[in-house]
Structure formats: structure tokens, C-alpha cells
Design a protein around this motif. Structure first.
Motif, mmCIF file in Angstrom:
data_model
loop_
_atom_site.group_PDB
_atom_site.id
_atom_site.type_symbol
_atom_site.label_atom_id
_atom_site.label_comp_id
_atom_site.label_asym_id
_atom_site.label_seq_id
_atom_site.Cartn_x
_atom_site.Cartn_y
_atom_site.Cartn_z
ATOM 1 N N SER A 192 1.268 -6.477 3.038
ATOM 2 C CA SER A 192 0.990 -5.173 2.442
ATOM 3 C C SER A 192 1.728 -4.034 3.136
ATOM 4 O O SER A 192 1.653 -2.892 2.679
ATOM 5 N N THR B 144 -2.915 -2.918 -2.505
ATOM 6 C CA THR B 144 -1.453 -2.840 -2.365
ATOM 7 C C THR B 144 -0.766 -2.910 -3.726
ATOM 8 O O THR B 144 0.166 -2.145 -4.011
ATOM 9 N N ASP C 225 -3.702 3.133 5.650
ATOM 10 C CA ASP C 225 -3.986 4.372 4.919
ATOM 11 C C ASP C 225 -4.628 4.072 3.569
ATOM 12 O O ASP C 225 -5.500 4.814 3.100
ATOM 13 N N ALA C 226 -4.195 2.973 2.938
ATOM 14 C CA ALA C 226 -4.708 2.635 1.608
ATOM 15 C C ALA C 226 -6.189 2.252 1.646
ATOM 16 O O ALA C 226 -6.943 2.565 0.727
ATOM 17 N N GLU D 157 1.537 0.629 5.562
ATOM 18 C CA GLU D 157 0.761 1.646 4.867
ATOM 19 C C GLU D 157 -0.627 1.164 4.454
ATOM 20 O O GLU D 157 -1.432 1.924 3.902
ATOM 21 N N ARG D 158 -0.924 -0.098 4.717
ATOM 22 C CA ARG D 158 -2.191 -0.647 4.239
ATOM 23 C C ARG D 158 -3.394 0.010 4.910
ATOM 24 O O ARG D 158 -4.471 0.109 4.309
ATOM 25 N N GLU E 102 -8.775 5.255 1.479
ATOM 26 C CA GLU E 102 -8.863 6.146 0.330
ATOM 27 C C GLU E 102 -10.228 6.016 -0.342
ATOM 28 O O GLU E 102 -10.719 4.902 -0.557
#
Length: 531
Positions: free
Chosen positions: A279, A211, A285-286, A282-283, A289
Motif C-alpha cells: 500500500s 488503498t 495517513d489513509a 501513505e497507508r 481518515e
């Protein structure tokens, strides 16, 4: 019989009341039971325990003693149910004890130790005081908690493509997990949830990292690197090995256990991500990655020449390998992982071959390393002399008299060309036979035969089958959060199939390696008879 633990004394009293059991048979039965229980605790492998116990019962003429290995217990039966006992085993991999126990067993088989002396050897050498402070540090907590951060930060970068930033955060995750593991050892109520707590704290720290540093931090590298300590990859491979060895009960149960506990680690990681509400949404999606797109990748390969040995040493510490055996263990690890990297990454060969060939070479190299180091006396691997290792002893308290010095010398000086060796050792318990000429014959355990699993198992652990199982579980759980993703089930099936290919490749490599050693031993024995 001061070498008998309290848990075996009820069995001893029942054997003493049995008129058909002589004093010598009683000692032999107690020795085999003690050795089998300790070996199952230290190795947790049915095939090795049953193989050694079967050969000992035949050699000591106590064939009425039967062993049935349960998942967490050893069930002993003597005289067709006349005397039965069940010993619950709390296993914890201890390669130092595996090394000592197998040598004691082979020494009794080779008649260089009596069963009573073998009992004393188990009492004095197994689970005793380590040889130095460093060994005592990594064998038990709290010092053992310091190894987890070392393994976390090195594995995150070496095996999971982590960045320099991941190295630091993985060390922090490892420190938190080490504290959790240490606390769990002091409170029995927490031992059942230790893995989940470690996964939760690890995921929370890793989520905070991605984050705040989205361009440089990789969630999967930090989580997999940290939870590498808690993975069940070795148990997974051994379970498949036992299934292919027709030991279905323990093999299937351990396979299911390794799978469920790996999914439990994945659930814990996912819970940690949920708890990290700071976070934002969106965490999720993070954390998906890939690490390859992150900044700060370790490009210079010279750094891996430092990081890989550190990760290998941490693995040896995790398996409690004796400090004097680190060079052998590290060499076998380097051969196994080096060929996996060469075949799978450099040559882009199928994943099955990238695991079969390293497992095969690790088996062969383990045998060769042990034989060469003993023959050339490169490392001091002997067992120090004790009261039960004297060249001449007076009559023991049970009336049995040990061998004379001349008999000890004849029993201790074994040859690698012994024709009976290939017939006595089967493919599941390949061991080396050293040439004892020139060694101190007063030490009847010095350079005795030993099984090779004590340096083979840590090498298999570095081939990372367990991390693939955790990846399968975690990616499946994350993908299931998206109800609109119709391909998530196919993805899970594909990952699970890849996992089985990896693990079975290692099992086939192990079996081919043991078969090669057996064939080599048999061929050499025949050649020596001809010439």
C-alpha cells in the motif's frame, strides 16, 4: 451417583473418608461445587457465582464449604482446610448454560429440587445437545465461524459509520477472522495468539481496501466492526462492577487483562498495516481518515432497521443465547441501544448519561420481559422433562427419597408476592419469581426462578465500551509513530478518560437498576402483607 464428573471424584472419595460428613451433606457439597464451577465457566462473574453459592451453602446447611474465586480458577475449602481443591476454569460466555444453572440453583433453594436431582439436571441440561440444528451451528465451530462475518459487516455499518463498500470488505475480514478462530480451536498452540492473528489479517485486508478505494473505504469501520467479536468490552464492564462490589482481586486482574488484550488487538492491527507494504508509505495517513468524509454512506435509515436486528442476532449467537430466548434478548438490546442513540446522538447529552440510562433501562426491562413472558406464556421457556423431573420416583441409589407430587405442587407454585423473596435475594442476584399455578407440576424446573443476566449481558455488549478501548489503544499507537506530535499523550489521556466515563456509567446504571428491582420487590411484599 452417575451425575458426578471425573474431576470431582477425588473430592468425593476424601469426603467419604471424613467421618463428620453425612451422605446428604456429601451430595450437597458436590452439587454446590459442580454448580459453582459450571456457573463461573459460563458467566465469568465472581459476584453472581459467590452470591448463589453462599445462599446454597446456607440453605443446605454446609456452611463449612467456602469458595474463593480466582481469575481462572475456583478454590474450594471444606472444614477449615481439611479438604481443599482448586479447579482451573476455561471460561467462555454461554448464556444458555447461565440460564439453566441459575434456574437449577433457585429450584434447590425453593426446595422444588433436591441436591441430587440438581446434579442430574446439571449433567443433562448444561453443555448438552442443543434443541435444534441452528443452535448447534452457532454454539460450536465450524458453524460458529459463520457468525463472525455477519457480526463484522453489520457492526461496521451500524455502529462505526461504515459505507456500503465497508460492509462487503468487513464481511471478507470476518470470514478470514472466523477461519483463524476455527483453526485456533483445533490447535491449542494457536489459542494464545488467535486475537493477534485475527487483527493482523483484518488490518491487511482493510489496508488493501483503503488503498484501492480511498474515497469509499474506511479503515476504522472495517477493523472495529470485525474485531467487535474479539473485544473485551463486557469483561471490562464486569471488572469495574466487581471492583465497586469490593471483589478487588478478580476485578482488578480482569480490568488489567481486558486493557492489555485490547492493546494487543491494536498492536495486531498495526502489525497488519506494516505487513501491507504493497500500500505504500501513505497507508498510515489513509487509515486515519474519518469515515464521515467517505462516499457511499448509508443515508436511508430504513436500512438500519434491517442491519441492526442482524447485528443484535449475531451478538445473541456469540453469547450462545437459547434460540427460544432470542425475542426477549432482542427486545432488551433494542431498548438499551435505542435509548443510547436517542440520548447521546439525538439529544446530545453527556456521554455518561448516554450509558447510565440505557444500562439502567436494560436491567429493568430484562426483569420485566422475563416476568411478562412467563405470566402470559408468550414463549416456551420451560425445561423439558427428564428422568430427574418425574412427579414420583423410587428411592435413589443413595437411599434418598424425592418429594411426593403434592409436595412438588406446593413447592412449584410460588407467588411474586412472596414476602421472603426480598430478604433472600440480594441486589447482586436479583431474579424473578413466576406464578407456577396452572403449569405442569411434574416438571419441577418448569418456570422456576432464573437470574436475568442471560438476556442482560448481550444488551450491555451492544453499548460498545470495548470498541472505545480498542480505539484508545489504536489511536495512541498510531499517534506515537509521529515523534513530532507533542499532543499525542494528551490525546491518549483524553480517550482513556472518556472510556472510563463510559464504562462507569454502565456500572452505575446496573447498580441503580438492581437497587430499583430490590426496592420494588420489598415494597410489594410489604403492601401485600398490609392488604
Amino acid at each position: 451417583m452417575d451425575a458426578i464428573p471425573e474431576i470431582l471424584k477425588p473430592m468425593v472419595r476424601r469426603l467419604e473418608d471424613t467421618p463428620d460428613v453425612s451422605r446428604e451433606q456429601l451430595i450437597s457439597i458436590v452439587f454446590v461445587v459442580r454448580l459453582g464451577d459450571e456457573l463461573h465457566r459460563a458467566f465469568y462473574g465472581t459476584f453472581l457465582t459467590q452470591s448463589l453459592v453462599r445462599q446454597l451453602t446456607d440453605a443446605l446447611d454446609i456452611t463449612d464449604l467456602k469458595l474463593e474465586v480466582d481469575v481462572f480458577a475456583c478454590r474450594w475449602d471444606y472444614g477449615s482446610g481439611t479438604i481443599s481443591t482448586t479447579h482451573t476454569i476455561a471460561f467462555d460466555y454461554d448464556m444458555a448454560d447461565v440460564y439453566e444453572l441459575t434456574r437449577i440453583g433457585w429450584a434447590v433453594l425453593d426446595q422444588t429440587l433436591t441436591a441430587q436431582d440438581g446434579l442430574r439436571a446439571i449433567r443433562d441440561k448444561v453443555g448438552g445437545t442443543p434443541g435444534n440444528r441452528l443452535e448447534s451451528c452457532y454454539r460450536d465451530y465450524p458453524g460458529r465461524a459463520l457468525v463472525i462475518p455477519l457480526m463484522a459487516c453489520t457492526c461496521a455499518t451500524v455502529y462505526f459509520n461504515g459505507t456500503w463498500l465497508d460492509l462487503g470488505f468487513a464481511a471478507a475480514c470476518g470470514a478470514a477472522s472466523g477461519i483463524v478462530a476455527w483453526i485456533a480451536t483445533m490447535h491449542e498452540q494457536l489459542s494464545g495468539v488467535m486475537d493477534y492473528l485475527a487483527a493482523i489479517f483484518t488490518a491487511m485486508i482493510a489496508t488493501a481496501a483503503v488503498t484501492n478505494y480511498p474515497d469509499s473505504a474506511c479503515f476504522s469501520a472495517q477493523v472495529l466492526g470485525t474485531l467487535y467479536w474479539f473485544l473485551y468490552g463486557t469483561a471490562f464492564v464486569l471488572s469495574l462492577y466487581e471492583i465497586t462490589n469490593n471483589q478487588l482481586m478478580t476485578g482488578v486482574c480482569r480490568f488489567v487483562q481486558a486493557t492489555l488484550r485490547s492493546y494487543g488487538l491494536a498492536f495486531g492491527s498495526l502489525i497488519g498495516v506494516w505487513f501491507a507494504a504493497y500500500s505504500g508509505p501513505e497507508r498510515f495517513d489513509a487509515i486515519n481518515e474519518p469515515c464521515s468524509v467517505k462516499d457511499g454512506q448509508i443515508i436511508n435509515n430504513l436500512w438500519f432497521l434491517l442491519l441492526f436486528p442482524l447485528s443484535a442476532i449475531a451478538c445473541l449467537m456469540q453469547f450462545r443465547v437459547k434460540l427460544s430466548q432470542f425475542p426477549i434478548g432482542f427486545l432488551v438490546q433494542t431498548i438499551a441501544y435505542g435509548f443510547q442513540y436517542l440520548i447521546g446522538t439525538v439529544w446530545n447529552q453527556p456521554e455518561f448519561l448516554a450509558n447510565l440510562v440505557p444500562a439502567y433501562l436494560a436491567t429493568i426491562s430484562s426483569h420485566l420481559c422475563i416476568v411478562i413472558t412467563h405470566r402470559l406464556k408468550l414463549y416456551n421457556l420451560e425445561v423439558k422433562e427428564g428422568a430427574y423431573l418425574e412427579a414420583k420416583k423410587k428411592t435413589d441409589d443413595d437411599g434418598s427419597i424425592t418429594k411426593t407430587e403434592k409436595e412438588e405442587e406446593e413447592g412449584a407454585t410460588t407467588s411474586a408476592t412472596n414476602g421472603s423473596e426480598g430478604a433472600r435475594h440480594n441486589s447482586n442476584s436479583i431474579a424473578f419469581v413466576s406464578n407456577g399455578a396452572g403449569y405442569t407440576t411434574a416438571d419441577r424446573l418448569q418456570y422456576a426462578s432464573s437470574d436475568l443476566w442471560f438476556c442482560l449481558l448481550p444488551a450491555l455488549y451492544l453499548l460498545v465500551p470495548g470498541s472505545k478501548l480498542l480505539q484508545t489503544a489504536f489511536e495512541g499507537l498510531v499517534s506515537s509513530l509521529d515523534s513530532g506530535d507533542s499532543g499525542s499523550i494528551d490525546q491518549i489521556d483524553s480517550l482513556a478518560g472518556s472510556l472510563l466515563i463510559v464504562a462507569l456509567g454502565q456500572v452505575v446504571g446496573l447498580r441503580l437498576g438492581f437497587a430499583t428491582l430490590w426496592l420494588g420487590s420489598a415494597a410489594w411484599s410489604r403492601l401485600t402483607k398490609l392488604f
